[in-house]
Write a protein that holds these residues in place. Structure first.
Motif, PDB file in Angstrom:
ATOM      1  N   UNK A  12      44.983  52.159  43.281  1.00  0.00           N
ATOM      2  CA  UNK A  12      45.478  51.045  43.667  1.00  0.00           C
ATOM      3  C   UNK A  12      44.237  50.490  44.544  1.00  0.00           C
ATOM      4  N   UNK A  13      43.627  51.252  45.348  1.00  0.00           N
ATOM      5  CA  UNK A  13      42.638  50.811  46.391  1.00  0.00           C
ATOM      6  C   UNK A  13      41.450  50.540  45.735  1.00  0.00           C
ATOM      7  N   UNK A  14      41.109  50.885  44.452  1.00  0.00           N
ATOM      8  CA  UNK A  14      39.709  50.781  43.984  1.00  0.00           C
ATOM      9  C   UNK A  14      39.551  49.153  44.015  1.00  0.00           C
ATOM     10  N   UNK A  15      38.238  48.885  44.237  1.00  0.00           N
ATOM     11  CA  UNK A  15      37.917  47.404  44.459  1.00  0.00           C
ATOM     12  C   UNK A  15      37.855  46.887  43.068  1.00  0.00           C
ATOM     13  N   UNK A  16      38.785  45.903  42.706  1.00  0.00           N
ATOM     14  CA  UNK A  16      38.971  45.301  41.311  1.00  0.00           C
ATOM     15  C   UNK A  16      37.572  44.579  40.811  1.00  0.00           C
ATOM     16  N   UNK A  17      36.773  44.118  42.021  1.00  0.00           N
ATOM     17  CA  UNK A  17      35.544  43.259  41.657  1.00  0.00           C
ATOM     18  C   UNK A  17      34.630  44.303  41.344  1.00  0.00           C
ATOM     19  N   UNK A  18      34.422  45.411  41.934  1.00  0.00           N
ATOM     20  CA  UNK A  18      33.538  46.479  41.506  1.00  0.00           C
ATOM     21  C   UNK A  18      33.800  46.909  40.254  1.00  0.00           C
ATOM     22  N   UNK A  29      39.634  41.296  31.083  1.00  0.00           N
ATOM     23  CA  UNK A  29      40.875  40.854  31.136  1.00  0.00           C
ATOM     24  C   UNK A  29      41.619  42.172  30.375  1.00  0.00           C
ATOM     25  N   UNK A  30      41.470  42.805  29.392  1.00  0.00           N
ATOM     26  CA  UNK A  30      41.529  43.903  28.724  1.00  0.00           C
ATOM     27  C   UNK A  30      41.812  44.981  29.577  1.00  0.00           C
ATOM     28  N   UNK A  31      40.568  45.282  30.201  1.00  0.00           N
ATOM     29  CA  UNK A  31      40.734  46.342  31.344  1.00  0.00           C
ATOM     30  C   UNK A  31      41.879  46.269  32.323  1.00  0.00           C
ATOM     31  N   UNK A 133      52.372  43.323  41.369  1.00  0.00           N
ATOM     32  CA  UNK A 133      52.455  41.833  41.454  1.00  0.00           C
ATOM     33  C   UNK A 133      51.250  41.196  41.694  1.00  0.00           C
ATOM     34  N   UNK A 134      50.359  41.635  42.746  1.00  0.00           N
ATOM     35  CA  UNK A 134      49.114  40.826  43.154  1.00  0.00           C
ATOM     36  C   UNK A 134      48.035  41.194  41.786  1.00  0.00           C
ATOM     37  N   UNK A 135      48.248  42.399  41.324  1.00  0.00           N
ATOM     38  CA  UNK A 135      47.352  42.483  40.087  1.00  0.00           C
ATOM     39  C   UNK A 135      47.844  41.784  38.945  1.00  0.00           C
ATOM     40  N   UNK A 136      49.309  41.173  38.654  1.00  0.00           N
ATOM     41  CA  UNK A 136      49.305  40.308  37.903  1.00  0.00           C
ATOM     42  C   UNK A 136      48.967  38.931  38.023  1.00  0.00           C
ATOM     43  N   UNK A 141      44.713  34.823  36.955  1.00  0.00           N
ATOM     44  CA  UNK A 141      43.623  34.098  37.505  1.00  0.00           C
ATOM     45  C   UNK A 141      42.512  34.138  36.471  1.00  0.00           C
ATOM     46  N   UNK A 142      42.372  35.387  36.234  1.00  0.00           N
ATOM     47  CA  UNK A 142      41.119  35.667  35.226  1.00  0.00           C
ATOM     48  C   UNK A 142      41.082  35.088  33.611  1.00  0.00           C
ATOM     49  N   UNK A 143      42.603  35.034  33.331  1.00  0.00           N
ATOM     50  CA  UNK A 143      42.894  34.287  32.030  1.00  0.00           C
ATOM     51  C   UNK A 143      42.417  32.870  32.179  1.00  0.00           C
ATOM     52  N   UNK A 144      42.911  32.191  33.412  1.00  0.00           N
ATOM     53  CA  UNK A 144      42.302  30.924  33.630  1.00  0.00           C
ATOM     54  C   UNK A 144      41.038  30.915  33.698  1.00  0.00           C
ATOM     55  N   UNK A 145      40.460  31.603  34.193  1.00  0.00           N
ATOM     56  CA  UNK A 145      38.950  31.534  34.451  1.00  0.00           C
ATOM     57  C   UNK A 145      38.061  31.763  32.837  1.00  0.00           C
ATOM     58  N   UNK A 146      38.975  32.613  31.968  1.00  0.00           N
ATOM     59  CA  UNK A 146      38.421  32.854  30.690  1.00  0.00           C
ATOM     60  C   UNK A 146      38.520  31.687  29.912  1.00  0.00           C
ATOM     61  N   UNK A 147      39.691  31.175  30.056  1.00  0.00           N
ATOM     62  CA  UNK A 147      40.123  29.896  28.946  1.00  0.00           C
ATOM     63  C   UNK A 147      38.907  28.693  29.365  1.00  0.00           C
TER      64      UNK A 147
END
Length: 213
Positions: A12-18, A29-31, A133-136, A141-147
């Motif tokens: 959980x503490x892994x940086x999602x941006x990295x 998004x799949x990841x 919840x934060x990840x969801x 947000x990512x889905x919005x950016x992808x669209x």
């Protein structure tokens, strides 16, 4: 239990941006979907362990209640045995009181320890749920950016290359059509006025030729 929490905390503490900046992350998004599924699975497992820990606490509490009741009973019996002066009963009751005292102390310490563990586990469990919840939210947000990215890509594809010429041709065609309609309208108005003038002139000519009328 502890290793599961540590593994989960580490993930959980892994940086999602990295995570998403890695070269192999062609579909973030799949990841993230896979990451959330794994987190939910681990959270569910932790919830079951937490429930099991609560059940163990209840069992220990039940044992403590029974032990306390038996201790009180043996202490009363020891007092009666001492009053009777029967050494074998005194010895037996004394040993029983000692055994129940030891058990009561052990159970009390165990319950105190498990209470502390439960508080820590419950706090971590709530943190895990908040992380999911934060990840969801991040997922949305990512889905919005992808669209938006896909929409821009499609529009850019339409607007670029030969499509620009097509739009220019269509625009010119519409302008020409509008000019033609306007010219036709003006021509119609002028022709109507000329016809009206012609009719008026004809009427005057007839009147001059036939003054009696």
């Amino acid at each position: 239990m502890t290793s599961l929490l540590k593994r989960f905390k580490y993930s959980l503490e892994a940086d999602l941006h990295e995570l998403f900046d890695k070269k192999e992350s062609k579909n973030p998004i799949a990841m993230l979907n896979q990451y959330i599924r794994e987190a939910e699975k681990q959270t569910e497992q932790t919830g079951k362990l937490l429930q099991r820990h609560s059940q163990l606490k209840e069992q220990l509490q039940h044992e403590l209640t029974e032990t306390t009741n038996m201790l009180e009973k043996r202490e009363a019996q020891l007092e009666l045995a001492q009053q009777s002066g029967e050494e074998d009963l005194i010895q037996f009751a004394s040993q029983e009181v000692e055994n129940y005292n030891t058990r009561q102390l052990t159970l009390t310490n165990s319950i105190h320890h498990i209470n502390k563990e439960l508080i820590q586990l419950e706090n971590k469990f709530e943190t895990m749920k908040h992380k999911i919840k934060d990840m969801k939210v991040r997922q949305l947000q990512l889905m919005g950016k992808e669209n938006v990215s896909r929409a821009h890509h499609k529009m850019d594809h339409i607007l670029q290359s030969n499509s620009e010429t097509n739009f220019d041709e269509l625009s010119s065609y519409i302008d020409n059509l509008a000019n033609k309609i306007e010219k036709d309208y003006n021509k119609t108005q002028l022709e109507a006025r000329l016809a009206q003038l012609e009719n008026k002139n004809t009427a005057l000519t007839l009147k001059e030729e036939n003054p009696s009328n």
